[in-house]
Design a protein around this motif. Sequence first.
Motif: not given
Length: 398
Positions: A138-148, A164-166, A206-219
């Motif tokens: 979404e613009g300069d924002t990247l959402h990455l969903y990781i399955n563990t 704010n991905v640079m 490798t990704i360079f950004m201003r900030n990193l946020e996270a949400r997580y969920y459980y089974r």
Amino acid sequence: MWNLTKQAKEKFSRCNTLPIHESDEDWEFSLRQAKEEGEDLISRLKEELEEVKGVLLQTLPDRFLPYVKNGTLNHPTLPKSVREDYLQWMREADKEFEHILDAAHEQTANAVTFLSKEVQDVFEESLHDSTIERIEQEGDTLHLYINTDGGFSSKALIQFTFENVMAEEFEVPLEVGHWIIYYELQKTNDGFAFRVLFEGPDSEWTIFMRNLEARYYYRPGLYTLLHHEEKLEETLFVDYMAQLNQDDRYWLHTPHVTCAFQSITEPITLENGKLEVTQNDVIVTVGNKSYTYDLEEVNPIQFIYTDVYEDPYAHLDEPLPMDEIEGAALCDNLEMQVRAWNTMYANPLELAEIINRVLTKMTITEENEMIASVYANHFYNEGILTKDVIEKYRSLID
């Protein structure tokens, strides 16, 4: 400067191209086993060496090359001094890469202190062996969903948001299915940088950004139980939803959308979409977009997540009364066995007499040898084992 690089990973891999037996006893066992099974071990070893010969000739120090060329580096006739030298060289290569991983871990541990609690929670556990499940830009924002699933984190699904991905650096564009092996997070002057080494395909991102946020969920805990009991496929979606804790919140995460559940009882509804499970398909509609998933290819139960961690085996940590421990440890009921051994493991000094009696009576088999070794070493280090028990488990004690 990065500690973690694809070149370092490749060097580590090349140095472990040809593992060999470490002792005469190991060779004797392999030769004896091959003879009993009618296998031509020597021919197989020659083939294995030939397959990696090119890599070895480019990687190994000169002193080992004659043994590559004459085909004896992985042969039982290899001189013991050469074998020990080769094994030591491999160990040094392992240590070198371990130092790299330790330095990457230290950088990551420092960087997360500048980020939110949610990000810190994610990096408290390992992302190793997790996979990319979904990518949204979404613009300069990247959402990455990781399955563990199959990895080492209790958090089953992690959503990283790179704000704010640079810049991004990669050999292979990021794709769903990429398998995470190693990673490093760094604090930079103008934000953060995150590097991942993937396996399948073997690549660096490798990704360079201003900030990193996270949400997580459980089974849900029920999912874990059914999975371990191999009952997921036979469980109906509606029945599964009815057994979930009605007081918790749940989300539907598919390869395309995320929706919170409004109700998990009949009729099952979503807050911002519509869910329909037919005889053949799962249909999820959000706004004017609809996504259909074939029930022969996916199980809709796999789409259900919660934000509450449930340990389905918490009851196994409940201690047993002292007078029940010995009988439970030696009985045929697996759950009672586990509770008994967990109780003894946690209270070695108090239960020393019972522990020694159980270990004396216990029959060591091929199936239980590994776990017997774990317990024997633990109790030996606690200094509570009798001489007779130590002698019985001598071969299992490090």
